[in-house]
Design a protein around this motif. Structure first.
Motif: not given
Length: 55
Positions: A35-55
């Motif tokens: 549960a502590d592993v950071p999420v770097l990026s997510t994509v939903l229906d082919g569209d980026p929905t989240h990108r970590a500031a560190s990227l």
């Protein structure tokens, strides 16, 4: 991040993708720490929905 859109339905080789990019390989992380592993990026229906500031 570059995504290619196809004409097919989601789940098909030419469809759009849903995915999550994690900072660690989940199979190598102890279950108690997963549960502590950071999420770097997510994509939903082919569209980026989240990108970590560190990227």
């Amino acid at each position: 991040m570059r995504l290619l859109r196809g004409a097919g339905p989601a789940g098909s080789p030419s469809g759009t993708a849903d995915l999550t990019v994690l900072a660690a390989v989940p199979l190598t992380v102890p279950a108690t720490e997963l549960a502590d592993v950071p999420v770097l990026s997510t994509v939903l229906d082919g569209d980026p929905t989240h990108r970590a500031a560190s990227l």
